[in-house]
Design a protein around this motif. Structure first.
Motif, PDB file in Angstrom:
ATOM      1  N   SER A  29       0.771  -1.272   0.038  1.00  0.00           N
ATOM      2  CA  SER A  29       0.238  -0.041   0.266  1.00  0.00           C
ATOM      3  C   SER A  29       0.870   1.221   0.022  1.00  0.00           C
ATOM      4  O   SER A  29       0.445   2.247  -0.750  1.00  0.00           O
ATOM      5  CB  SER A  29      -1.074   0.059   1.332  1.00  0.00           C
ATOM      6  N   SER A  84      -9.996  -3.579  -6.748  1.00  0.00           N
ATOM      7  CA  SER A  84      -9.143  -2.569  -7.090  1.00  0.00           C
ATOM      8  C   SER A  84      -9.773  -1.733  -8.151  1.00  0.00           C
ATOM      9  O   SER A  84     -10.480  -2.109  -9.088  1.00  0.00           O
ATOM     10  CB  SER A  84      -7.652  -3.064  -7.512  1.00  0.00           C
ATOM     11  N   GLN A  91      -7.311  -1.754   3.443  1.00  0.00           N
ATOM     12  CA  GLN A  91      -7.925  -0.875   2.179  1.00  0.00           C
ATOM     13  C   GLN A  91      -7.100   0.440   2.076  1.00  0.00           C
ATOM     14  O   GLN A  91      -6.619   0.909   3.212  1.00  0.00           O
ATOM     15  CB  GLN A  91      -9.246  -0.646   2.821  1.00  0.00           C
ATOM     16  N   ASP A  92      -6.824   0.645   0.951  1.00  0.00           N
ATOM     17  CA  ASP A  92      -5.959   1.898   0.858  1.00  0.00           C
ATOM     18  C   ASP A  92      -6.719   2.616  -0.394  1.00  0.00           C
ATOM     19  O   ASP A  92      -7.476   2.169  -1.088  1.00  0.00           O
ATOM     20  CB  ASP A  92      -4.575   1.415   0.474  1.00  0.00           C
ATOM     21  N   SER A 151      -0.211   5.358  -1.190  1.00  0.00           N
ATOM     22  CA  SER A 151      -1.452   5.744  -0.627  1.00  0.00           C
ATOM     23  C   SER A 151      -1.340   6.753   0.756  1.00  0.00           C
ATOM     24  O   SER A 151      -0.228   6.652   1.333  1.00  0.00           O
ATOM     25  CB  SER A 151      -1.726   4.382   0.357  1.00  0.00           C
ATOM     26  N   GLY A 163      -4.572   3.942  -2.795  1.00  0.00           N
ATOM     27  CA  GLY A 163      -3.448   4.049  -3.717  1.00  0.00           C
ATOM     28  C   GLY A 163      -3.759   4.127  -5.174  1.00  0.00           C
ATOM     29  O   GLY A 163      -4.977   4.311  -5.608  1.00  0.00           O
ATOM     30  N   ILE A 198      -4.699   3.980   5.020  1.00  0.00           N
ATOM     31  CA  ILE A 198      -4.696   2.727   5.133  1.00  0.00           C
ATOM     32  C   ILE A 198      -5.644   2.291   6.230  1.00  0.00           C
ATOM     33  O   ILE A 198      -5.448   2.735   7.229  1.00  0.00           O
ATOM     34  CB  ILE A 198      -3.360   2.225   5.491  1.00  0.00           C
ATOM     35  N   GLY A 238      -8.194   2.982  -5.447  1.00  0.00           N
ATOM     36  CA  GLY A 238      -7.385   2.257  -4.257  1.00  0.00           C
ATOM     37  C   GLY A 238      -7.691   0.757  -4.624  1.00  0.00           C
ATOM     38  O   GLY A 238      -8.248   0.047  -5.585  1.00  0.00           O
ATOM     39  N   THR A 239      -7.229   0.088  -3.449  1.00  0.00           N
ATOM     40  CA  THR A 239      -7.224  -1.437  -3.431  1.00  0.00           C
ATOM     41  C   THR A 239      -7.841  -2.115  -2.064  1.00  0.00           C
ATOM     42  O   THR A 239      -7.201  -1.420  -0.975  1.00  0.00           O
ATOM     43  CB  THR A 239      -5.637  -2.118  -3.695  1.00  0.00           C
TER      44      THR A 239
END
Length: 418
Positions: free
Chosen positions: A38, A116, A61-62, A43, A64, A46, A146-147
């Protein structure tokens, strides 16, 4: 005579399972790899959620840069990475990851799901992975940039490893330590950690600073005793900075946070030397809090030492440790002018014992039995025995009365004679 066994190549699934067991030793190792991914994705926020010490659920979870849709099919295969192209790049590596094994290892020992979205895509995509293979094409789904990586049932196919782990509470404590260390070092990034379905245990704000995050995570007792430390040596090619506690603070356990080129590592040699410096100032079996960041030329550091990457080797290690310890000792000598002792005033409304003045002592009758003998010349032992003394005085008084009456009678008789 016995013949040698035939040498055969291991099956690919066995190879991947063995490698996964070396890289992911416990839930905190898996989370460390995911946090570093991340951070590599730039990111600034976070969020981590944990259930049953990370064994049942571990989600990060971020916000980024995300993962491209066309990379979903290979993102969990071994040795696939966007951070390294050739071996020589290791000498100038500026990212946390470089092997391309973290997600692959997790997918071989857990159920892995990745959601993502990149900035140039209209929606997010989600995919599930088993043994590094994508289970069906990625599905479109609503989501922010983000992801989100969800790890479920960690070590479900490694029974012995799962049983050998400690209790969920202890595993959660190790996860909390990892998040705390990265939150302090990356003060410009907002971190949050919570147990699934509960409130946040750790929450640091965006664009904070090191001291403020130390105060949030470890408390004001440590934060108010911090002194800034820095040293630089051009000959050895390193620069060190951080925060350490002064001689007014001590703990039963040493808290040592070390980052080399922004990578969380462990250096026992440096840790022991710093502890020896503090042993001169602190009581026996007491230790300090130390947060230190070392920056040096990447070509001087070998990061490819241990599968978990918690160990690194660097050139001139003994000289670097000696220079850091000498600078730290000088800093402590300059801050050791006086010791500070904190006292807490009594809260309002608390009942206190009344103060007895001299006037109160005069008005109040004190029994001899309540007195304490301090000098044999001032008080006699008979004074402490109240009952016998009282009887003696009564006997003397009765004798005096009898003598008075007898003398009075004698005088009357004499008067009658005359």
């Amino acid at each position: 005579m016995e013949l040698p066994q035939n040498i055969k190549k291991l099956d690919e699934a066995v190879i991947n399972r063995i490698a996964a067991g070396e890289i992911i030793q416990r839930p905190s190792n898996a989370l460390k790899e995911l946090i570093e991914n991340s951070l590599d994705a730039k990111s600034t926020n976070i969020q981590i959620s944990v259930k049953n010490g990370g064994l049942k659920l571990l989600q990060i979870q971020d916000n980024g840069t995300g993962i491209r849709k066309d990379n979903f099919d290979i993102v969990c295969e071994r040795f696939t990475t966007s951070k390294l192209e050739k071996f020589e790049d290791l000498s100038s590596i500026a990212t946390y990851g470089f092997r391309g094994e973290a997600l692959a290892s997790i997918s071989h020992i857990a159920h892995l799901t990745i959601t993502s979205k990149t900035s140039d895509e209209i929606c997010a995509y989600v995919g599930s992975y088993i043994d590094g293979k994508l289970q069906g094409p990625p599905k479109p789904i609503a989501g922010n940039q983000g992801t989100i990586i969800t790890v479920e049932d960690l070590f479900y196919n490694m029974f012995v490893r799962k049983k050998a782990l400690r209790s969920p509470a202890e595993e959660y404590q190790k996860i909390s330590e990892v998040v705390s260390k990265y939150a302090i070092h990356n003060a410009n990034v907002s971190f949050s950690l919570k147990k699934s379905g509960e409130n946040n245990d750790i929450r640091t704000p965006l664009n904070s600073n090191h001291v403020e995050n130390i105060r949030i995570i470890y408390g004001n007792l440590i934060a108010r005793e911090l002194i800034q430390f820095s040293c630089e040596n051009d000959a050895l090619g390193f620069k060190a900075n951080g925060f350490v506690t002064n001689v007014n603070y001590s703990s039963k356990k040493m808290m040592f946070l070390l980052f080399i080129n922004h990578r969380l590592v462990d250096c026992q040699n440096l840790k022991k030397c710093i502890d020896l410096v503090y042993a001169t100032y602190l009581p026996k079996n007491s230790h300090p809090f130390v947060y230190m960041s070392l920056e040096m030329n990447p070509s001087y550091v070998d990061v490819n030492v241990h599968p978990t990457k918690h160990e690194v080797h660097f050139l001139n290690e003994e000289q670097v440790v000696e220079a850091v310890v000498t600078a730290l000792e000088t800093k402590l000598l300059g801050s050791n002018n006086s010791r500070v002792f904190y006292t807490q005033a009594k809260l309002p409304g608390v009942q206190t014992e009344p103060v007895i003045t001299d006037k109160d002592k005069q008005n109040k009758t004190i029994n001899p039995k309540d007195l304490v003998r301090t000098d044999s010349k001032e008080q006699k032992l008979d004074k402490f025995f109240g009952a016998p003394v009282k009887k003696t005085k009564e006997k003397e008084l009765s004798k005096m009365i009898i003598m008075y009456h007898s003398q009075k009678n004698n005088m009357r008789k004499n008067m009658n004679i005359f």
